[in-house]
Motif scaffolding. Structure first.
Motif, PDB file in Angstrom:
ATOM      1  N   PRO A  91     -21.292 -39.075 -39.618  1.00 38.91           N
ATOM      2  CA  PRO A  91     -22.456 -38.330 -40.112  1.00 38.91           C
ATOM      3  C   PRO A  91     -22.898 -37.224 -39.147  1.00 38.91           C
ATOM      4  CG  PRO A  91     -22.767 -40.645 -40.530  1.00 38.91           C
ATOM      5  CD  PRO A  91     -21.513 -40.532 -39.688  1.00 38.91           C
ATOM      6  N   THR A  92     -22.778 -37.451 -37.855  1.00 37.21           N
ATOM      7  CA  THR A  92     -23.210 -36.448 -36.877  1.00 37.21           C
ATOM      8  C   THR A  92     -22.287 -35.233 -36.849  1.00 37.21           C
ATOM      9  OG1 THR A  92     -22.018 -37.644 -35.148  1.00 37.21           O
ATOM     10  CG2 THR A  92     -24.382 -38.118 -35.390  1.00 37.21           C
ATOM     11  N   ASP A  93     -21.100 -35.331 -37.445  1.00 38.57           N
ATOM     12  CA  ASP A  93     -20.139 -34.223 -37.458  1.00 38.57           C
ATOM     13  C   ASP A  93     -20.165 -33.417 -38.749  1.00 38.57           C
ATOM     14  OD1 ASP A  93     -19.266 -34.961 -34.946  1.00 38.57           O
ATOM     15  OD2 ASP A  93     -17.598 -36.172 -35.727  1.00 38.57           O
ATOM     16  N   LEU A  94     -20.903 -33.874 -39.745  1.00 34.14           N
ATOM     17  CA  LEU A  94     -20.835 -33.244 -41.061  1.00 34.14           C
ATOM     18  C   LEU A  94     -21.287 -31.779 -41.055  1.00 34.14           C
ATOM     19  CD1 LEU A  94     -21.959 -36.192 -43.353  1.00 34.14           C
ATOM     20  CD2 LEU A  94     -19.638 -35.318 -42.967  1.00 34.14           C
ATOM     21  N   ALA A  95     -22.381 -31.463 -40.390  1.00 41.33           N
ATOM     22  CA  ALA A  95     -22.863 -30.077 -40.363  1.00 41.33           C
ATOM     23  C   ALA A  95     -21.839 -29.165 -39.700  1.00 41.33           C
ATOM     24  CB  ALA A  95     -24.205 -29.990 -39.646  1.00 41.33           C
ATOM     25  N   THR A  96     -21.228 -29.628 -38.628  1.00 42.43           N
ATOM     26  CA  THR A  96     -20.207 -28.833 -37.943  1.00 42.43           C
ATOM     27  C   THR A  96     -18.991 -28.639 -38.839  1.00 42.43           C
ATOM     28  OG1 THR A  96     -20.938 -29.617 -35.784  1.00 42.43           O
ATOM     29  CG2 THR A  96     -18.696 -28.762 -35.918  1.00 42.43           C
ATOM     30  N   GLN A  97     -18.570 -29.701 -39.512  1.00 38.03           N
ATOM     31  CA  GLN A  97     -17.424 -29.596 -40.410  1.00 38.03           C
ATOM     32  C   GLN A  97     -17.706 -28.623 -41.554  1.00 38.03           C
ATOM     33  OE1 GLN A  97     -14.389 -30.695 -39.956  1.00 38.03           O
ATOM     34  NE2 GLN A  97     -14.973 -31.712 -38.067  1.00 38.03           N
ATOM     35  N   ARG A  98     -18.922 -28.663 -42.066  1.00 36.81           N
ATOM     36  CA  ARG A  98     -19.304 -27.746 -43.150  1.00 36.81           C
ATOM     37  C   ARG A  98     -19.220 -26.294 -42.675  1.00 36.81           C
ATOM     38  NH1 ARG A  98     -25.184 -27.896 -46.096  1.00 36.81           N
ATOM     39  NH2 ARG A  98     -24.816 -26.217 -47.555  1.00 36.81           N
ATOM     40  N   ASN A  99     -19.760 -26.012 -41.505  1.00 38.56           N
ATOM     41  CA  ASN A  99     -19.690 -24.653 -40.952  1.00 38.56           C
ATOM     42  C   ASN A  99     -18.264 -24.243 -40.670  1.00 38.56           C
ATOM     43  OD1 ASN A  99     -22.463 -24.281 -41.050  1.00 38.56           O
ATOM     44  ND2 ASN A  99     -22.775 -25.044 -38.976  1.00 38.56           N
ATOM     45  N   ASN A 100     -17.464 -25.145 -40.115  1.00 40.75           N
ATOM     46  CA  ASN A 100     -16.064 -24.832 -39.823  1.00 40.75           C
ATOM     47  C   ASN A 100     -15.305 -24.475 -41.091  1.00 40.75           C
ATOM     48  OD1 ASN A 100     -16.486 -25.349 -37.112  1.00 40.75           O
ATOM     49  ND2 ASN A 100     -15.549 -27.380 -37.161  1.00 40.75           N
ATOM     50  N   LEU A 101     -15.537 -25.238 -42.158  1.00 42.58           N
ATOM     51  CA  LEU A 101     -14.855 -24.972 -43.423  1.00 42.58           C
ATOM     52  C   LEU A 101     -15.222 -23.590 -43.953  1.00 42.58           C
ATOM     53  CD1 LEU A 101     -13.092 -25.938 -45.824  1.00 42.58           C
ATOM     54  CD2 LEU A 101     -15.216 -26.763 -46.858  1.00 42.58           C
TER      55      LEU A 101
END
Length: 116
Positions: free
Chosen positions: A6-16
């Motif tokens: 869950p703590t990585d979701l925002a970063t993954q969204r931005n990376n995508l």
């Protein structure tokens, strides 16, 4: 499949989104294309899981509207392509498990499993 913390979701969204938009001068063009083609905005796609060691992921649409909660498969080789549209996370997981059971080439390919 490896699910993101869950703590990585925002970063993954931005990376995508940044990866998809890297070739565009105006990021709004990316969202416009995705809305017209898939009924979702690229900014609203949240990667939730990926096959181990592959540059692809299962994304869920968090944008408001009739496609809220829809899931798609995304691969970096076709950055502007979403595949295997499913109306829910549960339906997306069922399609993956059914694809494994039936040895469906597209599902196995997404997971990085190649059969001769």
């Amino acid at each position: 499949m490896r699910f993101y913390r869950p703590t990585d979701l925002a970063t993954q969204r931005n990376n995508l989104f940044n990866f998809i938009a890297r070739t565009e001068d105006d990021p709004e063009n990316v969202d416009a294309y995705f809305r017209e083609t898939y009924g979702v905005a690229a900014r609203d796609l949240l990667p939730v899981a990926e096959p181990a060691h592959h540059s692809r992921c299962l994304v869920i649409n968090l944008g408001q509207g009739e496609r809220f909660g829809w899931c798609f498969q995304w691969d970096h080789d076709g950055a502007f392509e979403l595949e295997q549209a499913a109306p829910s996370f549960e339906a997306a997981l069922k399609a993956l498990t059914d694809g494994i059971a039936k040895r469906d080439a597209s599902m196995l390919n997404f997971l990085g499993v190649y059969l001769d």
